[in-house]
Write an enzyme that holds these catalytic residues in place. Structure first.
Site, mmCIF file in Angstrom:
data_model
loop_
_atom_site.group_PDB
_atom_site.id
_atom_site.type_symbol
_atom_site.label_atom_id
_atom_site.label_comp_id
_atom_site.label_asym_id
_atom_site.label_seq_id
_atom_site.Cartn_x
_atom_site.Cartn_y
_atom_site.Cartn_z
ATOM 1 N N ARG A 138 26.826 42.938 -7.934
ATOM 2 C CA ARG A 138 27.996 43.592 -8.519
ATOM 3 C C ARG A 138 27.615 44.830 -9.299
ATOM 4 O O ARG A 138 28.318 45.834 -9.259
ATOM 5 C CB ARG A 138 28.712 42.580 -9.427
ATOM 6 C CG ARG A 138 29.764 43.181 -10.303
ATOM 7 C CD ARG A 138 30.803 42.175 -10.703
ATOM 8 N NE ARG A 138 31.307 41.464 -9.546
ATOM 9 C CZ ARG A 138 31.704 40.197 -9.549
ATOM 10 N NH1 ARG A 138 31.642 39.486 -10.656
ATOM 11 N NH2 ARG A 138 32.160 39.644 -8.460
ATOM 12 N N TYR A 139 26.557 44.740 -10.070
ATOM 13 C CA TYR A 139 26.106 45.857 -10.896
ATOM 14 C C TYR A 139 24.970 46.578 -10.169
ATOM 15 O O TYR A 139 24.242 45.964 -9.400
ATOM 16 C CB TYR A 139 25.604 45.342 -12.238
ATOM 17 C CG TYR A 139 26.641 44.616 -13.073
ATOM 18 C CD1 TYR A 139 27.613 45.317 -13.761
ATOM 19 C CD2 TYR A 139 26.631 43.228 -13.180
ATOM 20 C CE1 TYR A 139 28.546 44.661 -14.545
ATOM 21 C CE2 TYR A 139 27.558 42.556 -13.972
ATOM 22 C CZ TYR A 139 28.512 43.279 -14.657
ATOM 23 O OH TYR A 139 29.427 42.628 -15.435
ATOM 24 N N ARG A 142 21.156 44.991 -11.061
ATOM 25 C CA ARG A 142 20.829 43.577 -11.196
ATOM 26 C C ARG A 142 21.655 42.717 -10.249
ATOM 27 O O ARG A 142 22.770 43.087 -9.874
ATOM 28 C CB ARG A 142 21.004 43.104 -12.634
ATOM 29 C CG ARG A 142 22.357 43.382 -13.250
ATOM 30 C CD ARG A 142 22.175 43.504 -14.767
ATOM 31 N NE ARG A 142 23.437 43.512 -15.502
ATOM 32 C CZ ARG A 142 24.206 44.596 -15.618
ATOM 33 N NH1 ARG A 142 23.894 45.721 -15.017
ATOM 34 N NH2 ARG A 142 25.318 44.534 -16.324
ATOM 35 N N CYS A 151 24.365 20.546 -10.124
ATOM 36 C CA CYS A 151 24.136 20.595 -11.563
ATOM 37 C C CYS A 151 23.777 19.187 -12.017
ATOM 38 O O CYS A 151 24.059 18.210 -11.319
ATOM 39 C CB CYS A 151 25.399 21.025 -12.303
ATOM 40 S SG CYS A 151 25.778 22.776 -12.108
ATOM 41 N N CYS A 155 30.691 20.379 -15.242
ATOM 42 C CA CYS A 155 31.627 20.739 -16.309
ATOM 43 C C CYS A 155 33.017 20.862 -15.707
ATOM 44 O O CYS A 155 33.194 21.506 -14.667
ATOM 45 C CB CYS A 155 31.255 22.075 -16.930
ATOM 46 S SG CYS A 155 29.604 22.099 -17.610
ATOM 47 N N CYS A 158 34.345 24.387 -14.790
ATOM 48 C CA CYS A 158 33.443 25.187 -13.952
ATOM 49 C C CYS A 158 34.162 26.325 -13.232
ATOM 50 O O CYS A 158 35.204 26.140 -12.619
ATOM 51 C CB CYS A 158 32.758 24.296 -12.924
ATOM 52 S SG CYS A 158 31.578 25.204 -11.902
ATOM 53 N N ARG A 160 32.652 28.064 -10.828
ATOM 54 C CA ARG A 160 32.213 28.061 -9.424
ATOM 55 C C ARG A 160 32.529 26.730 -8.775
ATOM 56 O O ARG A 160 31.781 26.246 -7.931
ATOM 57 C CB ARG A 160 30.716 28.369 -9.315
ATOM 58 C CG ARG A 160 30.391 29.749 -9.785
ATOM 59 C CD ARG A 160 29.198 30.396 -9.137
ATOM 60 N NE ARG A 160 29.038 31.690 -9.775
ATOM 61 C CZ ARG A 160 28.193 31.927 -10.784
ATOM 62 N NH1 ARG A 160 27.351 30.999 -11.197
ATOM 63 N NH2 ARG A 160 28.147 33.113 -11.351
ATOM 64 N N ASP A 321 37.822 31.803 -17.314
ATOM 65 C CA ASP A 321 38.260 32.491 -16.098
ATOM 66 C C ASP A 321 39.529 31.862 -15.507
ATOM 67 O O ASP A 321 39.805 30.688 -15.718
ATOM 68 C CB ASP A 321 37.154 32.434 -15.039
ATOM 69 C CG ASP A 321 35.957 33.297 -15.411
ATOM 70 O OD1 ASP A 321 36.146 34.305 -16.108
ATOM 71 O OD2 ASP A 321 34.837 32.941 -14.987
ATOM 72 N N ASP A 358 35.492 38.278 -17.930
ATOM 73 C CA ASP A 358 34.915 38.616 -16.628
ATOM 74 C C ASP A 358 36.127 38.972 -15.764
ATOM 75 O O ASP A 358 36.970 38.122 -15.478
ATOM 76 C CB ASP A 358 34.120 37.426 -16.067
ATOM 77 C CG ASP A 358 32.893 37.883 -15.294
ATOM 78 O OD1 ASP A 358 32.908 39.032 -14.798
ATOM 79 O OD2 ASP A 358 31.947 37.106 -15.163
ATOM 80 N N LYS A 365 31.914 41.997 -16.468
ATOM 81 C CA LYS A 365 32.206 41.541 -17.823
ATOM 82 C C LYS A 365 32.669 42.716 -18.674
ATOM 83 O O LYS A 365 31.981 43.723 -18.782
ATOM 84 C CB LYS A 365 30.947 40.926 -18.426
ATOM 85 C CG LYS A 365 30.485 39.693 -17.657
ATOM 86 C CD LYS A 365 29.157 39.191 -18.169
ATOM 87 C CE LYS A 365 28.641 38.029 -17.352
ATOM 88 N NZ LYS A 365 28.135 38.443 -16.020
HETATM 89 C C1 LIG Z 1 27.078 38.097 -15.452
HETATM 90 C C2 LIG Z 1 26.575 38.699 -14.252
HETATM 91 C C3 LIG Z 1 25.405 39.462 -14.268
HETATM 92 C C4 LIG Z 1 24.611 39.707 -15.545
HETATM 93 O O1 LIG Z 1 25.355 40.406 -16.463
HETATM 94 P P1 LIG Z 1 24.721 40.831 -17.873
HETATM 95 O O2 LIG Z 1 25.851 41.422 -18.636
HETATM 96 O O3 LIG Z 1 23.619 41.786 -17.589
HETATM 97 O O4 LIG Z 1 24.194 39.559 -18.508
HETATM 98 C C5 LIG Z 1 24.966 40.022 -13.086
HETATM 99 N N1 LIG Z 1 25.661 39.855 -11.940
HETATM 100 C C6 LIG Z 1 26.793 39.146 -11.889
HETATM 101 C C7 LIG Z 1 27.501 39.024 -10.598
HETATM 102 C C8 LIG Z 1 27.285 38.526 -13.035
HETATM 103 O O5 LIG Z 1 28.402 37.812 -12.975
#
Ligand SMILES: *Cc1c(COP(=O)(O)O)cnc(C)c1O
Length: 395
Positions: A138-139, A142, A151, A155, A158, A160, A321, A358, A365
């Site tokens: 997504r980002y 990362r 798990c 929970c 959850c 997911r 969520d 989110d 986020k």
């Molecule tokens: C939460 C999340 C991250 C990590 O987000 P940070 O704000 O860097 O902790 C990375 N990818 C996805 C898809 C996420 O949901």
């Protein structure tokens, strides 16, 4: 300080003083007929804990007095996000109080099967943002790797739940399961941070987990690896010397641990967190804001204070969520903003996490905070501080 704020603060103080000292010592398992013959070596063995999870109404009824809503919930949960509770967590449940925060997170209730408007199967559009199996990208820098759909405990809130649970067909247990994900990371030089989550990656065997970590670590542009888990809270026995020594080899590894309530911070949980911290793994917490579980400022304050004491830095509070069947857990956004208002400035900055939504549809986020800027014009910022005093900053 205005009169109104003074009374607010006074009220908060009174609340903190009047917290009933919870019996933080879990129930003695040997007092429960179901476990009376279990020796401590077995109890402390994480495989034993997993094998002996509480998955039926009959087993749970030997530990707590079930309500009709819970009985209905357990019946309906079969084959979906089914009930699974580690015996360790079972000893934290209040046997009499159906509103026990530990109990509400673990025991299905009939409300889970009510779907309300706006609720979605995949609210964060993770499936859409998945370029290869097990990966969400997504980002820019990362990725999120969903290492397992299991798990230790499921929970009830959850996010997911579409993926997670004890499924009929076991996940493909072959070591090349993540080949496409690893290849994808290899070929994307911008990815410098890999978040291993799931499910709970610490339910994998040491060897499986090491194989995965080692493959990711060997990619030269990956600078940073983190593990998202709830195991130190739901199954602290899993944090063994052997696991910790393995993780240590791949430093730096950071860990985000899902904590929701001060009652989760037991002596046993502290031992697990100590072992991780002493292995040089920085620990952060992730907390889901949950109605009637942790939606009062004094509970959240107690939680973040106790987290600092066990060397866990509060990282995120998540607005719950819009996932199907979680309406009974969701609070208004104003509840979260009010909690942040009561934390920032009133306590150590290290104790203050970031409250985020989110974004539905996969926006990632988004931080939500009280507004401290009263006005801004011509290089002049009018600000208020945590106790309502007004200050001007000139640029
Ligand atoms: C939460 C999340 C991250 C990590 O987000 P940070 O704000 O860097 O902790 C990375 N990818 C996805 C898809 C996420 O949901």
């Amino acid at each position: 300080m205005s009169n109104l704020q003074a009374t607010e603060n006074q009220k908060l103080q009174q609340e903190i003083v009047s917290i009933p000292r919870p019996a933080r010592r879990p129930r003695d398992y040997q007092q429960i007929p179901l476990y009376k013959d279990v020796n401590l070596l077995d109890w402390e063995d994480w495989h034993w804990q997993i094998k002996n999870r509480i998955c039926t109404k009959d087993a749970l009824a030997q530990i707590i007095k079930l309500t009709p809503e819970e009985e209905e919930g357990i019946d309906k949960a079969k084959g979906r996000l089914s009930m699974a509770i580690t015996p360790y967590w079972g000893m934290l449940l209040d046997p009499e109080d159906p509103n026990c925060p530990i109990r509400r997170q673990a025991v299905p209730m009939a409300q889970e099967f009510i779907v309300t408007p706006h609720e979605m199967i995949d609210p964060l559009a993770e499936d859409r943002d998945s370029p290869v199996p097990y990966l969400v990208h997504r980002y820019p820098d990362r990725v999120l790797l969903l290492a397992t759909d299991h798990c230790a405990m499921y929970c009830r809130h959850c996010t997911r739940r579409r993926l997670v649970g004890e499924h009929e067909e076991k996940e493909a247990n072959v070591s090349n399961r993540f080949d496409a994900a690893i290849e994808y990371i290899k070929s994307n030089r911008k990815v410098r941070d890999v978040l291993i989550s799931g499910g709970d990656p610490l339910t994998l065997e040491d060897e499986e987990l090491e194989d995965l970590i080692q493959k990711i670590r060997s990619i030269s542009h990956v600078e940073f690896l983190r593990i998202g888990t709830r195991i130190p809270v739901t199954l602290p026995q899993r944090i063994t010397e052997k696991l910790v020594n393995m993780l240590k080899k791949y430093s730096p590894i950071w860990m985000s641990i899902h904590f929701n309530h001060p009652k989760e911070i037991t002596k046993r949980c502290k031992i697990a967190c100590d072992m991780l911290a002493e292995a040089g793994i920085p620990l952060g917490s992730q907390t889901v804001l949950l109605k009637e579980i942790n939606d009062r400022p004094y509970i959240m304050k107690k939680l973040v204070h106790e987290l600092l004491q066990i060397r866990v830095r509060p990282y995120y509070i998540y607005q719950c969520d819009l996932v199907r069947g979680t309406q009974h857990f969701r609070t208004p956004v104003a509840t979260g903003i009010n909690i942040m208002e009561k934390l920032r400035g009133h306590t150590s900055g290290y104790a203050v996490p970031t409250y985020v939504i989110d974004a539905p549809g996969g926006g990632g986020k988004i931080p939500i905070a009280p507004n401290y800027i009263l006005s801004q014009a011509k290089g002049k910022y009018v600000l208020r501080n945590y106790n309502g005093k007004i200050y001007t900053y000139l640029e």
